[in-house]
Structure formats: C-alpha cells, structure tokens
Enzyme design. Structure first.
Site, PDB file in Angstrom:
ATOM      1  CB  SER A 189      -0.932  -0.004   1.202  1.00  0.00           C
ATOM      2  OG  SER A 189      -0.192  -0.157   2.396  1.00  0.00           O
ATOM      3  CG  HIS A 217      -4.107  -1.352  -1.412  1.00  0.00           C
ATOM      4  ND1 HIS A 217      -4.697  -0.105  -1.529  1.00  0.00           N
ATOM      5  CD2 HIS A 217      -3.687  -1.439  -0.131  1.00  0.00           C
ATOM      6  CE1 HIS A 217      -4.612   0.537  -0.390  1.00  0.00           C
ATOM      7  NE2 HIS A 217      -4.001  -0.245   0.484  1.00  0.00           N
ATOM      8  CE  LYS A 248      -7.253  -0.306   1.656  1.00  0.00           C
ATOM      9  NZ  LYS A 248      -6.809  -1.309   2.616  1.00  0.00           N
TER      10      LYS A 248
HETATM   11  C1  LIG Z   1      -6.690  -1.617   4.019  1.00  0.00           C
HETATM   12  C2  LIG Z   1      -5.991  -2.865   4.271  1.00  0.00           C
HETATM   13  C3  LIG Z   1      -6.413  -3.752   5.266  1.00  0.00           C
HETATM   14  C4  LIG Z   1      -7.524  -3.406   6.214  1.00  0.00           C
HETATM   15  O1  LIG Z   1      -8.759  -3.513   5.588  1.00  0.00           O
HETATM   16  P1  LIG Z   1     -10.069  -3.110   6.413  1.00  0.00           P
HETATM   17  O2  LIG Z   1     -11.141  -3.914   5.784  1.00  0.00           O
HETATM   18  O3  LIG Z   1     -10.232  -1.641   6.255  1.00  0.00           O
HETATM   19  O4  LIG Z   1      -9.839  -3.487   7.829  1.00  0.00           O
HETATM   20  C5  LIG Z   1      -5.765  -4.957   5.399  1.00  0.00           C
HETATM   21  N1  LIG Z   1      -4.724  -5.278   4.599  1.00  0.00           N
HETATM   22  C6  LIG Z   1      -4.277  -4.448   3.653  1.00  0.00           C
HETATM   23  C7  LIG Z   1      -3.126  -4.854   2.785  1.00  0.00           C
HETATM   24  C8  LIG Z   1      -4.895  -3.216   3.458  1.00  0.00           C
HETATM   25  O5  LIG Z   1      -4.433  -2.378   2.524  1.00  0.00           O
END
Ligand SMILES: *Cc1c(COP(=O)(O)O)cnc(C)c1O
Length: 402
Positions: A189, A217, A248
């Site tokens: 990320s 992502h 996301k």
């Molecule tokens: C955003 C993210 C998470 C967390 O996701 P949520 O559903 O918001 O808890 C976990 N792992 C990665 C790689 C992320 O980018």
C-alpha cells in the site's frame, strides 16, 4: 481524581507527537466520497471543493447509484442490523450469497466474512498454525498481518527483506517446520508495487509451503478481469489463501473476508475469534457488496479507465521531473524523503484544490517521506490535467522540480 496521573502521561505523549511534527489532523469531508469532494480544513472553516487523490475508491463505486440502491434494498428487506454474531443468529441468506459470490470471483472453494480485513488478518494465523509451524513474511506486510502474526504467539516468524526472493528461499530451505506459510500483500500500500507472486508460488512448490496473499489493494482492479494479483501473475490455483477488504475498490464501506480451501474456511468458522465474538456484517453492506461484485464481474470499463488514467498520471509526473516509485498500480508515490516537506507539499496542493496526504514515519520508514497519490475512476481526464498543473506549480515553488 485518579485520572490526574494518567492524564499527564497521555498529554505528554501527545505533545511529543506534535513537537516532532508527526501529529495527524483529520480533514472533514462534507460530501459523499468521490473524485471531487467538499472538505473543511482546518475544522470549522468553509467548505472547499478539491480533487481527491488519496482515497481507496479505485473504481469510484463508493457513490455508484446501483450500489446505493442495493444498500437501500438490503435495508428494506433485511433490516438495519442483526444484533448477533454469525453462529448464534447472525447469518442471513444474504451473507451466504456474498460468500459464494466472493469464492467464485476469486476462484476459491469457500469464503468467510469478517467485519474488516483487519479482523480477517488478526484471526487467521492463530487458527491455522501452531508451535510446529512457521510464517515467512515480507517485511512490508500490512499492520493487520503483523498483529495477526503477533497473536499467533507460538508460531515461528521469519521476516524476509521486501520482495527479496533469495532471502526467502534461504529461509525456506533452512526450515524443518511442519506447515510453512509464505505471507505477503498482493499490492503494497505504501509503495504501490506488487509481490513477485510468480516467484513466490515457485518457491512454495519447491519447499511445500502454503501461500497467503492479502489482496486488499488489488481485488477488483488488478488482473485482466480484476481478480487481483494472482490473476495478474496467472497463478490463481497456486495461491492457497486470499484475504481482502470490501472497504476499498469494492464499494468502500467495510467488511473483509478470507477465501481458500474448504477445510481452512471451515476451521476458521470454528475457531476465528473475531468471527466468533464480533457482530455480523450489516445486511445493507452485504447487499451492496453483492451488487458491486455483479457490476465488476461483467463490466471492465471502470477498471480499464482506472488503469489507463494511472499510467497517464505516472508518466506525466515522471515527465515533470518528480521522483516516482516504480510500479504499475493506481498507487503512485511521489518521493520527497523529508517529513516536513511532504506536509508542506500536501498543504500547498490543498490550497491549489488537490487533496493528497503526506506520509512519513512511522507509516513509512525514516527518511522515506512521500506524497501517496491514488487514482480513482471517479476522476476525469480533465481533473488529472488540473492536478498536474498544481503539482508542477507547487513542485517548482518548493524546489522539488525545476
Ligand atoms: C486496508 C488494508 C487492510 C484493512 O482492511 P479493512 O477492511 O479496512 O480493515 C488490510 N490489509 C491491507 C493490505 C490493506 O491495505
């Protein structure tokens, strides 16, 4: 009375954070999420319309009319909440439908839903591994994976330098553990690069390891049909476990899941603590996420627009002379290295109507401060031109480019 002592301790820590310039202010958005949003900053100031280059709303589905309609449908037909965990009285046909749909989308046998991908990652390692087993984890995995690994206290944990396949192989070769699990993000990320899944699955086969990929992502946007990094590297069958988020690209509300072999998912339903002891996903969210998967399963136009615009944005920033991290995802970090410069840069851009955030330690390593830009299909080509103009102006003003 008794709070006095603790209060001083907390206040001192907050002051330290402020003095080191690392205090994070929240900007207040007064519109739905989208390519152009209305923001108040500082708090209470008048609303300012800005172009949004820092959301994970990759496909622009957070405010898509069919997704909103599906959420309303879920609310009307299934109620607001279930007031229960899944195994007591919190499983509706809707939840099973979403699990089946995710399994089929990701090409896996079964799927278990969690309130977030953070919970999914916190749950998994403790359930699947014990003191006879070992985790081989990329150095830059998401914080939630690190926490999940920490909860699996008895499991040996080896950390390989970021995407260093030589080191990973050495660690695997030296291990006598019963179950070996390679753990990585699909797309990282902060840097916007992808794990070398093609090489990882080859090593996994050679050393009989399981492969776990957090594709938060990537799901919906990476790979020819948006199945994520396993599709991009053509290794869907060789990735044993995928965790991902609905927060996301997939509409951006909340919720996450783990998909994989049926025994793994069954065991998680029996033992995963955030599944057993935390509430079921809100029906409206489930209903909307089902709609999102229907949309992206057959219509790739948003994904294609996103990829096209991301390539254009990356090339244009390089053209202007910015230092951009290598990669080919919609996460495009502009390297500034200095924390204060990153904050100043973000503030100047905000004044120019472009909303980005500076990232610095501890979110990234010391001396690696940056502006992370993220492209969304809800931006237009004209928006990109406006933003490029602003990047150029601010870049010259702050001496970052000539
Ligand atoms: C955003 C993210 C998470 C967390 O996701 P949520 O559903 O918001 O808890 C976990 N792992 C990665 C790689 C992320 O980018």
């Amino acid at each position: 009375m008794s709070y006095k002592k603790a209060q001083k301790i907390y206040a001192d820590v907050i002051n330290e954070i402020k003095e080191s310039g690392l205090y994070k202010d929240e900007y207040i958005i007064t519109s739905p999420q989208g390519g152009e949003i209305s923001v108040q900053f500082p708090q209470g100031s008048i609303n300012k319309n800005v172009l949004n280059f820092c959301s994970n709303n990759y496909l622009g589905l957070a405010s898509h009319k069919d997704v909103i309609a599906a959420a309303k449908n879920g609310l009307d037909n299934y109620g607001f909440g279930l007031s229960s965990v899944r195994f007591i009285c919190g499983t509706q046909d809707l939840h099973k439908k979403l699990e089946e749909q995710v399994s089929s989308f990701l090409g896996k046998e079964d799927t278990i839903l969690f309130s977030s991908c953070f919970d999914a990652n916190a749950a998994i390692f403790e359930v699947l591994l014990n003191e006879e087993d070992a985790i081989f984890s990329d150095q830059l995995v998401h914080a939630s994976i690190i926490d999940g690994e920490r909860l699996a206290k008895k499991v040996e944990r080896l950390i390989y330098p970021h995407s260093d396949m030589v080191e990973l192989e050495k660690m695997l070769a030296n291990s006598n553990s019963r179950i070996k699990m390679i753990v990585t993000d699909g797309v990282f990320s902060m840097d916007g690069d992808m794990a070398k899944l093609d090489e990882i699955v080859t090593l996994a086969e050679k050393y009989e390891a399981l492969v776990f990929v957090d594709d938060s992502h990537a799901t919906g946007l990476i790979g020819n049909t948006g199945r994520g990094t396993p599709e991009y590297f053509n290794v869907i069958d060789k990735v044993d476990i995928i965790s991902t988020t609905f927060g996301k690209a997939l509409g951006g509300a909340n919720g996450g899941c783990i998909s994989g072999k049926k025994e793994i998912i069954s065991l998680l339903r029996q033992r995963a603590r955030p599944y057993l002891f935390s509430n079921t996903l809100m029906p409206a969210v489930v209903s909307a996420t089902i709609k999102v998967l229907e949309i992206i399963d057959k219509d790739f136009t948003l994904k294609e627009k996103l990829i096209r615009m991301s390539e254009y944005w990356r090339a244009s920033l390089i053209n202007l002379g910015f230092d951009i991290k290598n990669g080919n995802t919609p996460i495009i970090p502009v390297m500034l290295y200095d924390a204060k410069l990153a904050q100043d840069f973000a503030r100047e851009l905000f004044n120019e109507g472009v909303y980005v955030r500076g990232f610095f330690y501890p979110v990234v390593a010391q001396g690696q401060a940056r502006i992370r830009t993220q492209i969304s299909a809800s931006l237009t080509e004209e928006d990109l031109e406006k933003a490029l103009f602003a990047f150029k102006k601010v870049g010259i003003k702050l001496g970052v480019i000539k």
